[in-house]
Design an enzyme around this catalytic site. Structure first.
Site, short mmCIF file in Angstrom:
data_model
loop_
_atom_site.label_atom_id
_atom_site.label_comp_id
_atom_site.label_asym_id
_atom_site.label_seq_id
_atom_site.Cartn_x
_atom_site.Cartn_y
_atom_site.Cartn_z
N LYS A 24 0.83 -1.21 0.00
CA LYS A 24 0.00 0.00 0.00
C LYS A 24 0.86 1.26 0.00
O LYS A 24 0.59 2.20 -0.74
CB LYS A 24 -0.94 0.00 1.21
CG LYS A 24 -1.95 1.15 1.18
CD LYS A 24 -3.02 1.01 2.24
CE LYS A 24 -2.50 1.35 3.60
NZ LYS A 24 -3.59 1.75 4.54
N SER A 25 1.90 1.28 0.82
CA SER A 25 2.75 2.46 0.91
C SER A 25 3.39 2.80 -0.43
O SER A 25 3.43 3.97 -0.85
CB SER A 25 3.85 2.25 1.96
OG SER A 25 3.30 2.07 3.24
N ARG A 29 2.65 6.00 -3.23
CA ARG A 29 3.74 6.83 -3.73
C ARG A 29 3.82 6.78 -5.26
O ARG A 29 4.16 7.78 -5.89
CB ARG A 29 5.05 6.40 -3.07
CG ARG A 29 5.13 6.86 -1.61
CD ARG A 29 6.18 6.11 -0.81
NE ARG A 29 6.36 6.68 0.52
CZ ARG A 29 5.53 6.49 1.55
NH1 ARG A 29 4.44 5.74 1.38
NH2 ARG A 29 5.76 7.03 2.73
N GLN A 170 5.38 9.35 6.99
CA GLN A 170 4.42 10.25 6.35
C GLN A 170 4.87 11.71 6.48
O GLN A 170 4.82 12.47 5.51
CB GLN A 170 3.03 10.05 6.94
CG GLN A 170 2.44 8.68 6.62
CD GLN A 170 1.07 8.48 7.26
OE1 GLN A 170 0.57 9.36 7.97
NE2 GLN A 170 0.47 7.34 7.02
N ASP A 317 2.55 -0.31 12.06
CA ASP A 317 1.30 -0.81 11.50
C ASP A 317 1.00 -2.24 11.91
O ASP A 317 -0.15 -2.68 11.87
CB ASP A 317 1.31 -0.71 9.98
CG ASP A 317 1.19 0.72 9.48
OD1 ASP A 317 0.65 1.56 10.23
OD2 ASP A 317 1.64 1.00 8.37
N LYS A 344 -3.79 6.73 14.55
CA LYS A 344 -4.02 5.93 13.35
C LYS A 344 -5.52 5.96 13.01
O LYS A 344 -6.25 6.82 13.46
CB LYS A 344 -3.50 4.51 13.56
CG LYS A 344 -1.98 4.42 13.68
CD LYS A 344 -1.32 4.78 12.35
CE LYS A 344 0.18 4.60 12.39
NZ LYS A 344 0.80 4.87 11.07
N ARG A 389 -6.86 -2.64 10.35
CA ARG A 389 -5.87 -3.51 11.01
C ARG A 389 -6.43 -4.14 12.29
O ARG A 389 -6.05 -5.26 12.64
CB ARG A 389 -4.59 -2.74 11.28
CG ARG A 389 -3.94 -2.25 9.99
CD ARG A 389 -2.48 -1.96 10.10
NE ARG A 389 -1.99 -1.33 8.88
CZ ARG A 389 -1.63 -2.00 7.78
NH1 ARG A 389 -1.71 -3.31 7.77
NH2 ARG A 389 -1.21 -1.36 6.72
#
Length: 431
Positions: A24-25, A29, A170, A317, A344, A389
């Site tokens: 996902k990260s 990007r 972030q 995470d 979060k 999560r």
């Protein structure tokens, strides 16, 4: 609002898993960084989840075109000039998308409004908007820029020197993106290296990002468009970790993940699980933008307690899933220096501990962490609080004792096929 009931796993499982969600990260990007080039970027295995598709949609609102091939390869063609959108930019549930776009848009001429769903609009943004405001960005929102919707009046930015009080990928990424449009070399420092996808990817695109002898990250402004991206997004270690925990706590089980990122800043949770007694093997297959390879996790007996207080930025995470492993371990496990969990998708310290307590596990709550007394998990009804999560962590706990998870729609934000994979292990019913 969907509720899912998880049955206890009828037996041990062994699966070779090549269907773990794409990272996902990195996908976020890709959608944003492609706008820094003047040529098309090609991205294979882009995560088609709600959060990352929201970031891609914003790129399109800014003038990019996004096209998918029959084989699922995404081509993002940037516009000649980024355009001022005629509507608000909706980040959905994606805190990463909102925070990175704050930094990206701060240096782009125009007026931009970032918003999101009800959960994202309640999440604090001051950790990003504050640093950006301090270096001259014109950015505001509710509570003096702490809550979305956020308004950005983009324009020329000055170079800066900023020492961050928090170790956050972030925050760092937002500041690096702003620095790329500054009027000189900027400097950024954090006390401990947070996840470094932005530095790796931007450096690969030709951005002048380095590190001086005093530990400052140096960022020179772009002299022109960067090179386009050309990569296959690896499997997400944070998503894979749910099934790593499943294998580590269910006797006789094994799981193998292929094509997964082995970036040291992304696999710290696996290292902790290994220190608790799980049998884990790593194998690097390639290393271009990211080291990529295989991880195999095997059950190796009851886990032992662990103390986690360092490298928190590398496993923030994964802590809810790790808490489930701690709940099955022998002894008392502790997590400290993790106040970041409070901001979060939910207050993950409170959400995790209330869920563990509902399952019969004794806990202790600290401002910056918690203690988990290992014991026996019992079936319960768990409210995810809209946090993907939390939902997935306690679905994994359900493999031992059965579980009912309320509000599971949020899982689609990061791991759309999570329950499909879980159904290979046990019965999963949507109520």
């Amino acid at each position: 609002m969907k509720t899912v009931r998880i049955a206890p796993a009828p037996s041990a499982f062994e699966i070779d898993c090549d269907r773990i969600a794409a990272d996902k990260s990195i996908s976020h990007r890709c959608a944003i960084f492609a706008l820094l080039s003047d040529r098309p970027s090609t991205i294979d295995n882009f995560l088609r989840a709600e959060d990352t598709l929201a970031s891609l949609s914003i790129a399109e609102q800014l003038g990019a075109t996004a096209e998918w091939s029959e084989k699922g390869v995404l081509t993002i063609t940037p516009p000649t000039r980024l355009r001022e959108p005629d509507d608000v930019l909706d980040c959905g549930n994606a805190g990463t998308g909102m925070r990175l776009y704050c930094g990206f848009l701060a240096g782009v001429e125009g007026s931009f409004v970032l918003t999101g769903d009800r959960y994202l609009r309640a999440r604090p943004m001051k950790r990003v908007t504050g640093p950006l405001q301090s270096v001259g960005a014109k950015l505001d929102g509710r509570e003096e820029g702490n809550l979305a919707p956020l308004h950005i009046r983009g324009g020329k930015l000055k170079a800066f020197r900023y020492a961050s009080p928090v170790d956050s990928a972030q925050v760092k990424s937002a500041m690096i993106l702003a620095a790329l449009r500054g009027d000189g070399r900027s400097y950024y420092r954090e006390s401990f290296l947070s996840r470094d996808h932005s530095e790796r990817m931007l450096h690969g695109m030709g951005a002048k990002i380095g590190r001086d002898t005093e530990g400052w990250i140096t960022i020179d402004p772009m002299e022109g468009p960067l090179k386009p991206l050309k990569l296959r997004v690896p499997a997400d270690p944070s998503s894979a970790f749910f099934f790593a925990v499943a294998a580590a706590i269910l006797p006789g089980s094994r799981v193998k993940f292929e094509g997964i990122s082995l970036n040291p800043t992304r696999i710290e949770a696996f290292r902790v699980l290994e220190s608790m007694g799980a049998a884990i093997e790593y194998r690097i297959r390639q290393d271009l933008y990211e080291p990529i390879g295989e991880i195999t996790v095997r059950y190796n007996g009851r886990l032992g307690a662990v103390e986690v207080a360092e490298r928190i930025a590398w496993l923030i995470d994964e802590l809810p899933a790790l808490a489930v492993a701690m709940a099955t371990a022998e002894g008392v496990s502790r997590v400290r220096n993790a106040a970041e969990l409070r901001v979060k998708e939910s207050d993950r310290i409170a959400s995790t501990l209330r869920a563990l307590e509902a399952c019969g596990i004794e806990t202790e709550e600290y401002d910056d962490g918690y203690a988990v007394h290992g014991g026996t998990l019992h079936s319960a009804v768990i409210d995810s609080h809209g946090d993907h999560r939390i939902a997935m962590s306690f679905a994994v706990a359900g493999l031992l004792c059965g579980m009912e998870i309320v509000d599971t729609d949020c899982v689609a934000t990061s791991f759309p096929n999570f329950f499909d994979i879980l159904s290979q292990i046990t019965e999963v019913h949507t109520l």
